[in-house]
Design a protein around this motif. Structure first.
Motif, short mmCIF file in Angstrom:
data_model
loop_
_atom_site.label_atom_id
_atom_site.label_comp_id
_atom_site.label_asym_id
_atom_site.label_seq_id
_atom_site.Cartn_x
_atom_site.Cartn_y
_atom_site.Cartn_z
N VAL A 32 0.84 -1.20 0.00
CA VAL A 32 0.00 0.00 0.00
C VAL A 32 0.87 1.25 0.00
O VAL A 32 0.60 2.23 -0.72
CB VAL A 32 -0.94 0.00 1.23
N SER A 35 2.39 1.78 -3.42
CA SER A 35 1.34 2.23 -4.34
C SER A 35 1.01 3.70 -4.11
O SER A 35 0.79 4.45 -5.07
CB SER A 35 0.08 1.38 -4.14
N ALA A 36 0.96 4.11 -2.84
CA ALA A 36 0.67 5.50 -2.51
C ALA A 36 1.76 6.44 -3.03
O ALA A 36 1.47 7.53 -3.53
CB ALA A 36 0.51 5.66 -1.00
N CYS A 40 0.05 8.08 -6.15
CA CYS A 40 -0.70 9.17 -5.49
C CYS A 40 0.20 10.32 -5.04
O CYS A 40 -0.28 11.27 -4.40
CB CYS A 40 -1.48 8.63 -4.29
N TYR A 42 2.45 10.39 -2.75
CA TYR A 42 2.58 10.46 -1.29
C TYR A 42 4.03 10.60 -0.88
O TYR A 42 4.92 9.92 -1.40
CB TYR A 42 1.97 9.19 -0.68
N LEU A 60 -2.21 5.58 6.15
CA LEU A 60 -2.55 4.75 4.99
C LEU A 60 -3.44 3.58 5.38
O LEU A 60 -4.40 3.26 4.68
CB LEU A 60 -1.27 4.23 4.33
N ALA A 229 -6.76 0.80 1.29
CA ALA A 229 -6.26 1.57 0.16
C ALA A 229 -7.38 2.33 -0.55
O ALA A 229 -7.12 3.35 -1.21
CB ALA A 229 -5.55 0.65 -0.83
N VAL A 234 -5.15 9.63 1.48
CA VAL A 234 -4.06 9.78 0.51
C VAL A 234 -4.42 9.13 -0.83
O VAL A 234 -4.14 9.69 -1.90
CB VAL A 234 -2.76 9.15 1.06
N MET A 235 -5.08 7.97 -0.80
CA MET A 235 -5.24 7.15 -2.00
C MET A 235 -6.66 7.10 -2.56
O MET A 235 -6.85 6.62 -3.68
CB MET A 235 -4.77 5.72 -1.69
N ARG A 236 -7.64 7.56 -1.82
CA ARG A 236 -9.01 7.30 -2.23
C ARG A 236 -9.40 7.98 -3.55
O ARG A 236 -10.22 7.44 -4.30
CB ARG A 236 -9.98 7.71 -1.13
N VAL A 238 -7.67 8.23 -6.20
CA VAL A 238 -7.17 7.41 -7.30
C VAL A 238 -7.82 6.03 -7.31
O VAL A 238 -8.25 5.54 -8.37
CB VAL A 238 -5.63 7.27 -7.21
N PHE A 239 -7.94 5.39 -6.13
CA PHE A 239 -8.35 4.00 -6.07
C PHE A 239 -9.84 3.78 -5.76
O PHE A 239 -10.39 2.74 -6.09
CB PHE A 239 -7.51 3.25 -5.03
#
Length: 282
Positions: A32, A35-36, A40, A42, A60, A229, A234-236, A238-239
């Protein structure tokens, strides 16, 4: 609950369980995290890293509150089990009550001097909130409360499957309106009723449902960790569109379970390999 009925509760056993659990958590966290950073933008800070390593104030791993709860519960229940066998139920219960009050005072003191929101206060506060549930689970198992309650209600009122479903639906609705009683989460009241109703329905008698349940149970920890994730800040962006693609809330839930299960199937062999090496060393 199952801690009491498990006879393998030596200190070494608990350490192994904890290591295995952290292997699952950290492998997902690293994926995760990468990926961030890659998708993203991060930028990892030391504070964020500490908060996710032991996720009291996770960034995260937003829903990983279960990690500190699991670890704390393992060792606290082990101490309680030893305490009960040595001093008896009443003395152990009174000791826990005093410990809870002391914990409440410590948390209140740290908050009053400006330490609210710090990692230490977060750990202590989480332990304080979880303690009643851990103790309740222990004594429910110790005194066989579920089985005794079901026998009593069945003999007195004649429980049926329909009644169990109705109660289950009512409790589910009530659980939405979460509140506190003397500082303790209301779940301590409705959770045992919820569990008892599900146990009474004996859904495991359906072979197809048993297979689905067994599969999800096997991958449950990874499913829980991976779904962070889709919802962390941070990621929402995008994902989350991937998770919400079906549109319908029920289909979204099923879709997320499918995605997370597939992900779990891919990483579980790696996790099992690491666990095998770690257990050989321990």
């Amino acid at each position: 609950y199952f801690f009491v009925v498990n006879n393998k509760t030596s200190l070494k056993y608990l350490v192994k369980k904890t290591v295995k659990f952290f292997v699952d958590y950290y492998t997902v966290y690293l994926i995760v995290l990468v990926s961030a950073i890659l998708f993203c933008g991060y930028e990892l800070t030391f504070t964020d890293f500490i908060n996710d390593i032991y996720p009291v104030y996770a960034v995260l791993m937003k829903f990983a509150w279960y990690v500190p709860f699991y670890v704390e519960a393992l060792f606290l229940l082990y101490m309680l089990k030893c305490d009960v066998s040595k001093y008896g139920n009443k003395k152990s219960f009174y000791g826990l009550l005093i410990a809870y009050m002391i914990l409440e005072l410590i948390v209140h003191y740290f908050k009053s001097i400006g330490y609210k929101g710090t990692f230490l206060v977060g750990c202590l506060n989480d332990l304080k909130l979880a303690l009643p549930f851990m103790v309740m689970g222990f004594y429910f198992a110790y005194y066989d409360v579920f089985q005794r309650s079901m026998r009593f209600l069945n003999n007195r009122y004649g429980i049926s499957k329909v009644k169990a479903v109705v109660v289950l639906m009512v409790v589910t609705v009530i659980s939405v309106f979460n509140y506190k009683i003397l500082g303790v989460q209301s779940g301590i009241i409705y959770t045992p009723i919820y569990i008892a109703c599900i146990a009474y329905l004996d859904l495991g008698r359906y072979a197809w449902l048993e297979k689905i349940s067994a599969f999800i149970s096997k991958h449950s920890a990874n499913i829980w960790f991976v779904h962070c994730a889709f919802f962390n800040e941070v990621m929402r962006e995008v994902f989350q569109p991937i998770a919400f693609w079906p549109g319908n809330p029920i289909l979204v839930l099923i879709w997320i379970i499918i995605i997370c299960s597939m992900f779990s199937m891919l990483i579980m062999p790696v996790q099992n390999f690491i666990k095998e090496k770690a257990m050989a060393w321990l």
